[in-house]
Design an enzyme around this catalytic site. Sequence first.
Site, PDB file in Angstrom:
ATOM      1  N   ASP A 121     -58.325 -16.946 119.278  1.00  0.00           N
ATOM      2  CA  ASP A 121     -58.136 -15.820 118.028  1.00  0.00           C
ATOM      3  C   ASP A 121     -57.567 -16.133 116.740  1.00  0.00           C
ATOM      4  O   ASP A 121     -57.718 -15.647 115.948  1.00  0.00           O
ATOM      5  CB  ASP A 121     -57.975 -14.369 118.592  1.00  0.00           C
ATOM      6  CG  ASP A 121     -56.485 -14.716 119.474  1.00  0.00           C
ATOM      7  OD1 ASP A 121     -55.928 -15.833 119.582  1.00  0.00           O
ATOM      8  OD2 ASP A 121     -55.834 -13.436 119.714  1.00  0.00           O
ATOM      9  N   TYR A 150     -49.421 -21.091 113.187  1.00  0.00           N
ATOM     10  CA  TYR A 150     -48.638 -22.066 114.141  1.00  0.00           C
ATOM     11  C   TYR A 150     -48.141 -23.026 113.562  1.00  0.00           C
ATOM     12  O   TYR A 150     -47.064 -23.687 113.988  1.00  0.00           O
ATOM     13  CB  TYR A 150     -49.409 -22.263 115.251  1.00  0.00           C
ATOM     14  CG  TYR A 150     -49.581 -21.338 116.503  1.00  0.00           C
ATOM     15  CD1 TYR A 150     -48.761 -21.121 117.265  1.00  0.00           C
ATOM     16  CD2 TYR A 150     -50.664 -20.293 116.169  1.00  0.00           C
ATOM     17  CE1 TYR A 150     -49.052 -20.178 118.598  1.00  0.00           C
ATOM     18  CE2 TYR A 150     -50.730 -19.323 117.373  1.00  0.00           C
ATOM     19  CZ  TYR A 150     -49.973 -19.048 118.036  1.00  0.00           C
ATOM     20  OH  TYR A 150     -49.885 -18.237 119.240  1.00  0.00           O
TER      21      TYR A 150
END
Length: 443
Positions: A164, A242
Site C-alpha cells: 500500500d 521507507y
Amino acid sequence: MTILGGGGFRVPLVYGALLGDHAEGRVTRVVLHDVDAGRLRAIARVLAEQAAGVPDAPAVTVTTDLDEALRGAAFVFSAIRVGGLEGRAHDERVALAEGVLGQETVGAGGVAYGLRTVPVAVDIARRVARLAPDAWVINFTNPAGLVTEAMSRHLGDRVIGICDSPVGLGRRVARVLGARPGEAWVDYVGLNHLGWVRGLRVAGRDELPRLLADPVLLGSFEEGRLFGADWLRSLGAIPNEYLHYYYFTREAVRAYRQADRTRGAFLHDQQARFYAGVAEPGAPALELWNRTRAEREATYMAENRETAGAGEREDEDLSGGYEDVALALMRAIARDERATLILNVRNRGTLSPLDGDAVIEVPCLVDASGTHPVSVDPLPDHATGLVCAVKAVEREVLAAARSGSRATAVKAFALHPLVDSVNVARRLVDGYTAVHPGLAYLG
C-alpha cells in the site's frame, strides 16, 4: 479466495473490500487459514459483524489445515507473519542493541524477518503448485518483494506482490496537485519499500516539476514534510516513505533507541488487548477492531515523523489501501477488467541493471493473462546503486534460506547498506539465532 494468515489483524480490510463488490464473478467464499485457532475465531467474529445486513456477503469458513485451505482455491492471499509480533519485537531489539536499524522490512530487521519467512513461503508455494495449480497468489507477506521472489521460483508469474505504500504516495501526490488519482499516471520504480515517484502525468503532461518548484505544495503532504523540500528538489523525485531510513539513518536509529517501546512491541501489546477483548462473550468485535485500527494507523512511522518534524498523519492517509489493490488485481484477472497497478513482479527486462527474475515494484498493466510491467526509464546512478545493493542482499537471504549456511546469512547482513560492519553482522546472526527458534536451520 483463501487468506493465509487469516487470523491477522488486517484481514477485515480485505473482507470489507469484498463486501463492496456486487458484480458478476465476485468472490463468494472466503477461507481463512491460520496456525492460531483463537485468532481465527476472533477475526471471524469481526467479519460476521461486518457482513451483518449485507446481501450476498461472501461465506466465511476457517481452518488450521493448510492443505485444506489451499485445495481448489482460485486466489490465495498470503499475509502470514512468521514468529508473530513477538518475533518483530525481537528483530528490532537485537538490531538496536548493535546500533543499527531493526525495522521489519528495512536493514537488519528486514534481513532477519526474511531469513525466517522465506522457508515458510517456499513451502506454501510448493503446496499451491501441487494443490491449486491454477490459483493466483497475491502476496502481502513482508518483506514483500523478497518473499514474492522466493515464491516466484516455484509459481512463476502466478505470484504477485502488493503493497500500500506506493498507492498512498501516488494518491497524496495526485491530491496535492489537484488531480484525481484514477486519472493520473504515476511513474514509480524501484523495489518494495525502496522506490521513487519520478513523474505524475495528467492528460499527458508531467505535473511533478510544478510540485517540486513550489515549497508550499511540498510542505503540504507527508513525504514533503518527512524529507524536506530541499532534499526532494535535489533528488528530482518523491521517495517512498521507507527511504527515510536510508537518507536519515542516524536520526532514525536514535529516535528508535530513545522510544519507550519499539513499533513491534507496541503492536504486540495493542493486538494482545484486542484479541483478548474480542474473546469476551458479547464483546462488540467490529467496534473494538475499528478503535484498535485507528490507533494503529495514527501511530504509523511516528518516530520518523517526529524526527523530521512532520506532524500528525492526515485523516485521508488513515484509510489503508492494499485491500483496494488486491480487489482491483483480482477483478482484472478474473473478469478481464483491465487496470494499471503498482505491483511487485518479475523484472523481465523492465529495469535494466537487474536480471529478468528479480522482483521489482513498478506500474503494471493487468488483464486476464496476468501482469505486464510497463517499461521505465533508467534510474539515476544513486538510485541504481541502492537498488542493486539491496537486491544483492535479498539474493543472499534466498541463498541462505536454501542452503542453511550461516556464512551466507552473515554475508546478507554485512552487505546491507544499513549494516556498517562485518563484525556487527556476525553478532546479529548470533543474536537472532538465539531468540528465533525458526533460524535453527542456519548451521
